[in-house]
Design an enzyme around this catalytic site. Structure first.
Site, PDB file in Angstrom:
ATOM      1  N   GLY A   1      23.040 -23.061  -4.626  1.00 21.52           N
ATOM      2  CA  GLY A   1      23.841 -22.358  -3.623  1.00 21.52           C
ATOM      3  C   GLY A   1      23.054 -22.022  -2.371  1.00 21.52           C
ATOM      4  O   GLY A   1      23.252 -20.960  -1.772  1.00 21.52           O
ATOM      5  N   ALA A   2      22.188 -22.940  -1.939  1.00 23.28           N
ATOM      6  CA  ALA A   2      21.310 -22.667  -0.800  1.00 23.28           C
ATOM      7  C   ALA A   2      21.963 -22.927   0.545  1.00 23.28           C
ATOM      8  O   ALA A   2      21.316 -22.775   1.577  1.00 23.28           O
ATOM      9  CB  ALA A   2      20.035 -23.505  -0.914  1.00 23.28           C
ATOM     10  N   ASN A   3      23.228 -23.288   0.558  1.00 21.78           N
ATOM     11  CA  ASN A   3      23.875 -23.636   1.824  1.00 21.78           C
ATOM     12  C   ASN A   3      24.352 -22.428   2.613  1.00 21.78           C
ATOM     13  O   ASN A   3      24.702 -22.552   3.795  1.00 21.78           O
ATOM     14  CB  ASN A   3      25.054 -24.577   1.575  1.00 21.78           C
TER      15      ASN A   3
ATOM     16  N   GLY B   1      24.522 -17.665   2.800  1.00 23.46           N
ATOM     17  CA  GLY B   1      24.190 -16.357   2.261  1.00 23.46           C
ATOM     18  C   GLY B   1      22.734 -16.179   1.915  1.00 23.46           C
ATOM     19  O   GLY B   1      21.836 -16.701   2.575  1.00 23.46           O
ATOM     20  N   ILE B   2      22.470 -15.443   0.834  1.00 22.89           N
ATOM     21  CA  ILE B   2      21.088 -15.155   0.479  1.00 22.89           C
ATOM     22  C   ILE B   2      20.358 -16.399  -0.019  1.00 22.89           C
ATOM     23  O   ILE B   2      19.132 -16.501   0.118  1.00 22.89           O
ATOM     24  CB  ILE B   2      21.005 -14.016  -0.561  1.00 22.89           C
ATOM     25  N   GLY B   3      21.088 -17.348  -0.582  1.00 21.89           N
ATOM     26  CA  GLY B   3      20.452 -18.596  -0.992  1.00 21.89           C
ATOM     27  C   GLY B   3      19.894 -19.344   0.200  1.00 21.89           C
ATOM     28  O   GLY B   3      18.769 -19.867   0.155  1.00 21.89           O
TER      29      GLY B   3
ATOM     30  N   SER C   1      23.496  -8.598 -10.430  1.00 21.92           N
ATOM     31  CA  SER C   1      24.164  -7.727  -9.460  1.00 21.92           C
ATOM     32  C   SER C   1      24.140  -6.302  -9.997  1.00 21.92           C
ATOM     33  O   SER C   1      24.106  -6.085 -11.216  1.00 21.92           O
ATOM     34  CB  SER C   1      25.617  -8.179  -9.254  1.00 21.92           C
TER      35      SER C   1
ATOM     36  N   TYR D   1      33.822 -10.831 -13.342  1.00 22.94           N
ATOM     37  CA  TYR D   1      32.589 -10.921 -12.554  1.00 22.94           C
ATOM     38  C   TYR D   1      31.497 -10.046 -13.140  1.00 22.94           C
ATOM     39  O   TYR D   1      30.354 -10.491 -13.308  1.00 22.94           O
ATOM     40  CB  TYR D   1      32.863 -10.516 -11.098  1.00 22.94           C
TER      41      TYR D   1
END
Length: 307
Positions: A31-33, A35-37, A149, A175
């Protein structure tokens, strides 16, 4: 070397500037595309690391990478689809990877199921990363970082019904269950690494309240409320700040395995990274062993920790 204080906390406010040279090291960031990633990947590249943007949407990952100087590449990875996870692992089967960052996730989405028929948040946030870690572990040389989280404290893990087939589905219950499971997995992995005499480490992190697009997927009025909260500096911090616990967990050399890292402010909503505590449920070893067995069964892949 970055030293910890007497209570395991950093002796000064830690920032991305404290990351030492990472030349020659390979990081896989799911998920590096965005936000925090994305911010974590960018900071690692700035210090010389080679970063694999492991993302479901290859086009968006390539767009994100175009904004980042340094050494990096895109690899397709849809964590909700176990076949995609296996294909990704096959594609890096001859690599040496220093660190895996299990960052990608979805939050409080309407009920849906994965390609294999599992509840989508459990499939994406837990099963996909469990299988990915399982398949990549023999190629890792340093550590696994798993994102949880603060919401894990509200989580209730139902090993008999993880997919909400016999109980009422609510997006936040699903979640919080997934984030509790992620943290339990991180702790259980460290226990098994220790028992096997492995030099690898399993650590966990959470970003606090961070303004990202994660808060826009509930398809309810809550998207509008969280969008307002994201714009208030006293409530939400930037994605760059939210990435610091991930980076701290991934980089600090003498960080013990089994550490959980989060922001240092009141209720861990924002701030600089430090080791933090977690709920009693997250330390339930019997439940963690049950979760491990459940994930092995649902992924169809026995998980053997190498020595």
């Amino acid at each position: 070397m970055i030293r910890l204080g007497a209570k395991g906390e950093p002796s000064a406010k830690w920032t991305a500037e404290d990351i030492p040279d990472q030349s020659g090291r390979v990081f896989v960031v799911t998920g590096a595309n965005s936000g925090i990633g994305f911010e974590a990947a960018k900071a690692l590249c700035a210090k010389g690391a080679h970063v694999v943007f492991a993302c479901r949407n290859v086009a968006k990952a390539d767009e994100a990478r175009a904004l980042v100087p340094g050494s990096h590449e895109t690899r397709a990875l849809d964590l909700s689809d176990l076949d995609s996870v296996r294909a990704f692992a096959d594609g890096v089967s001859d690599w040496r990877i220093e660190t895996l960052v299990n960052n990608a996730g979805i939050m409080a989405v309407p009920r849906a199921t994965s390609a294999q028929g599992y509840e989508l948040q459990f499939a994406t946030n837990v099963l996909g990363h469990f299988l990915l870690t399982n398949l990549l572990l023999p190629r890792l040389t340093d550590r696994v970082v798993t994102l949880s989280s603060g919401v894990h404290r509200a989580g209730r893990l139902d090993l008999g019904d993880p997919n909400f087939e016999g109980r009422r589905y609510t997006p936040w219950a699903a979640y919080s269950q997934s984030k509790l499971a992620d943290l339990m997995f991180a702790y259980e992995l460290q226990r098994r690494l220790t028992a096997a005499g492995s030099p690898l480490r399993s650590v966990a992190a959470h970003p606090g309240y961070t303004a990202t697009n994660l808060q826009s997927k509930t398809q309810t009025y809550q998207d509008r409320i969280m969008a307002v909260g994201n714009k208030i500096p006293l409530i939400a911090q930037s994605a760059a700040m939210g990435a610091l616990p991930t980076l701290y967990a991934a980089i600090v050399p003498d960080l013990p395995g089994g550490t959980y890292v989060g922001p240092d402010s009141f209720r861990e909503l924002r701030g600089h990274p430090r080791p933090v505590g977690s709920s009693a449920a997250s330390h339930d070893r019997t439940a963690a062993a049950g979760l491990w067995e459940l994930c092995e069964r649902l992924t169809g892949q026995p998980f053997t920790v190498p020595t």
